[in-house]
Design a protein around this motif. Structure first.
Motif, PDB file in Angstrom:
ATOM      1  N   GLY A  52       0.533   2.426   9.480  1.00 42.27           N
ATOM      2  CA  GLY A  52      -0.159   1.169  10.598  1.00 42.27           C
ATOM      3  C   GLY A  52      -1.049   1.068  10.369  1.00 42.27           C
ATOM      4  O   GLY A  52      -2.187   0.539  10.862  1.00 42.27           O
ATOM      5  N   ARG A  53      -1.492   1.979  11.284  1.00 40.14           N
ATOM      6  CA  ARG A  53      -3.128   1.732  12.223  1.00 40.14           C
ATOM      7  C   ARG A  53      -3.883   2.513  11.168  1.00 40.14           C
ATOM      8  O   ARG A  53      -5.202   1.336  11.522  1.00 40.14           O
ATOM      9  CB  ARG A  53      -2.702   3.916  12.673  1.00 40.14           C
ATOM     10  N   TYR A  54      -4.422   2.522   9.974  1.00 37.01           N
ATOM     11  CA  TYR A  54      -4.731   2.451   8.728  1.00 37.01           C
ATOM     12  C   TYR A  54      -4.830   0.984   8.157  1.00 37.01           C
ATOM     13  O   TYR A  54      -5.914   0.699   8.378  1.00 37.01           O
ATOM     14  CB  TYR A  54      -4.687   3.458   7.495  1.00 37.01           C
ATOM     15  N   LEU A  55      -3.853   0.522   7.893  1.00 36.12           N
ATOM     16  CA  LEU A  55      -3.621  -0.732   7.341  1.00 36.12           C
ATOM     17  C   LEU A  55      -4.571  -1.888   8.638  1.00 36.12           C
ATOM     18  O   LEU A  55      -5.152  -2.794   8.403  1.00 36.12           O
ATOM     19  CB  LEU A  55      -2.539  -1.594   7.148  1.00 36.12           C
ATOM     20  N   THR A 297      -3.186   2.111  -1.557  1.00 33.77           N
ATOM     21  CA  THR A 297      -2.724   1.475   0.279  1.00 33.77           C
ATOM     22  C   THR A 297      -0.868   0.993  -0.174  1.00 33.77           C
ATOM     23  O   THR A 297      -0.442   0.800   1.198  1.00 33.77           O
ATOM     24  CB  THR A 297      -3.494   0.288   0.173  1.00 33.77           C
ATOM     25  N   LEU A 298       0.413   0.463  -0.945  1.00 35.41           N
ATOM     26  CA  LEU A 298       1.182   0.378  -0.768  1.00 35.41           C
ATOM     27  C   LEU A 298       1.733   1.725  -1.276  1.00 35.41           C
ATOM     28  O   LEU A 298       3.259   1.889  -1.268  1.00 35.41           O
ATOM     29  CB  LEU A 298       1.358  -0.510  -1.537  1.00 35.41           C
ATOM     30  N   ALA A 299       1.157   2.642  -2.069  1.00 32.22           N
ATOM     31  CA  ALA A 299       1.974   3.902  -2.314  1.00 32.22           C
ATOM     32  C   ALA A 299       2.370   4.932  -1.270  1.00 32.22           C
ATOM     33  O   ALA A 299       3.968   5.122  -1.358  1.00 32.22           O
ATOM     34  CB  ALA A 299       0.425   4.770  -3.560  1.00 32.22           C
ATOM     35  N   PRO A 300       2.157   4.330   0.317  1.00 39.31           N
ATOM     36  CA  PRO A 300       3.064   5.077   0.661  1.00 39.31           C
ATOM     37  C   PRO A 300       4.783   4.735   1.049  1.00 39.31           C
ATOM     38  O   PRO A 300       5.686   5.519   1.110  1.00 39.31           O
ATOM     39  CB  PRO A 300       2.596   5.268   2.208  1.00 39.31           C
TER      40      PRO A 300
END
Lengths: 334, 334
Positions: A52-55, A297-300
């Motif tokens: 979440g921090r990155y997003l 960015t959604l791959a995680p």
């Protein structure tokens, strides 16, 4: 654990269908102007927070901090959190130090948002707004469906607060990619066979996928009683790589995007050092495949499911019960 | 490494003698009003930042964030850091991603402060103010004197920005406590003997001492090629403790203060599980002693020196050269 893992596509689809409702909650709670975001979590929820921090930093441009709960629960720091959005993440909503830290940040001026699987829990009551994951009770000690739902919730929060590096259509495709992983357990079984003699290992990734590396390492620690630690590929080069000796088992997670080259370079270097890296990636040369076409960015979210699968397969290969690891309980009191 | 470790009391005394000058620099650079602090570092410098995070949040009451460099170097996030003090920490001042990240944060409105051992380095040039550690060239790959100097610098920055949980007299006593540790190498040698058969280990602490646990783990990884990971005692209970099996070697760091009970309870629990914890503490029952009378909030500086000593003793017991670990270089490019 297996049953809860299998529920993920349907549970995530339900949560994604509520994206408008989640966005409205976030917009109602977030202070204006928003000066920053503080994330409060432990364990698997903390790995969702790392994602979440990155997003959220990309969406808001603001400094995002991961709270140090002890400052609030042990040291009694008096803070000034005016203009901060404080997001507390706890599947049970009952971890005492997370509840206390959220309360303290709100007393100091933050607006509180809770991400939890129990909309009536203490953390939900302490917050001004709640994202109730509604994924059904989670009984296995290793958290699975609540973690991927937390990751989806962060993607929704980012959409509410600014621009995201993925589209809504792409978010809606996540349950399908998760299903593809679940329908194809063979790569995880092969990885488990390769790792069955490991007494320790590391999991590396970078950027948006870093949280998935931390979560995969935790799942292996919890279910297999093997010391597995997650590293950013950049951090690994700043010293820890000295511990990666000959035959050292490494899991690397990558997806096409700005961080991919760094992780693939590291994998090549680890091979030169004689280590045994296994690559989780959509690339052709991956040891453990991921679906094609996902934005990095959604791959995680999808990589976390592959990590669950590897951890469970390894636990079974070690003749351990992944549902009830020795010495762990579902709600941790710290 | 041994020579640079031995220089620490004198070098730290010199830096502490410049406290007024350091405070003036910080006060000149810090934005008013100060909305938050962002810390930019990797490796050992990042562990100094973890310590700094606790001190600065206590001194300012503001949210303190540890920057994710990849957001700025790989993903090109456009931030709004108006009102933020950005502190970059790099002994060489030349780590490219740290320099780039500091520049980006300053372009986004932050005021930049550099903590470095080279006052003419790129990081110093990118910042509005510099804390030049002036501890002399560090030649051993594992950083020692530059790390403890960075910790002292954070204590000085905290004094400049608000109230600190220690007095100036106590800060001035730090070099004496460090000397006491250096004059008493026997406990570290005994610890090395106890750890010589370890293939992996963990180092735990909580609160202000958490950074010292991370740094001790890194020193062991770097000098001994053993996988050693640092954990907060609270984080360890949230899952990773499942990996702490019978005879698992653990180093726990504690000092009298609000976090002590939690760490000592964990040590007792680890003993019940059959693990082999070694306690670094001023307590009578410690396996590896620390000086008496230190405030918990300055104890990390002294504990880091004890950790250096344990790492070096263990490397020598393993017949390794602690000065030049295989596959590491002094400036890491990531």
């Amino acid at each position: 654990m297996s049953g809860e893992m299998a529920e993920q596509p349907e549970r995530l689809r339900d949560l994604i269908a509520r994206t408008d409702e989640v966005e409205a909650t976030v917009q109602r709670v977030a202070p204006r102007p928003l000066l920053g975001v503080s994330l409060v979590a432990r364990g698997s929820s903390d790995h969702a927070a790392v994602y979440g921090r990155y997003l959220l930093e990309q969406a808001t441009g603001k400094a995002i901090s991961l709270a140090a709960p002890s400052l609030h629960t042990l040291y009694g720091v008096r803070g000034d959190y005016e203009g901060q959005l404080a997001i507390a993440i706890s599947q049970s909503g009952r971890t005492p130090e997370i509840v206390t830290t959220l309360r303290r940040l709100c007393e100091a001026g933050a607006r509180g948002l809770a991400i939890t699987n129990d909309g009536t829990s203490e953390i939900a009551q302490a917050a001004r707004g709640v994202i109730d994951l509604e994924v059904g009770e989670e009984r296995a000690v290793p958290a699975t469906k609540t973690v991927t739902a937390q990751l989806v919730a962060f993607a929704q929060i980012a959409m509410a607060l600014g621009d995201t590096p993925f589209s809504r259509d792409e978010l809606e495709a996540v349950p399908m990619w998760v299903q593809q992983v679940l329908d194809d357990p063979q790569p995880a079984r092969a990885a488990a066979e390769a790792l069955v003699d490991a007494s320790h290992l590391i999991v590396v990734a970078r950027g948006f996928l870093y949280g998935a590396a931390l979560e995969t390492a935790l799942k292996i620690k919890e279910t297999c009683s093997i010391l597995a630690d997650g590293y950013s590929s950049a951090d690994l080069r700043h010293g820890p790589i000295a511990a990666v000796t000959r035959d050292f088992p490494v899991i690397a997670i990558s997806a096409p995007g700005p961080a991919a080259d760094d992780v693939l370079d590291l994998v090549a270097e680890l091979r030169r050092r004689g280590a045994r890296p296994l690559l989780i990636s959509p690339d052709e040369e991956a040891d453990i495949s991921l679906p094609q076409g996902m934005p990095e960015t959604l791959a995680p979210i999808v990589a976390v499911v592959r990590g669950q699968q590897v951890a469970r397969a390894l636990a079974l290969a070690l003749e351990l019960d992944p549902d009830s690891p020795p010495g762990l309980s579902k709600v941790t009191v710290t």
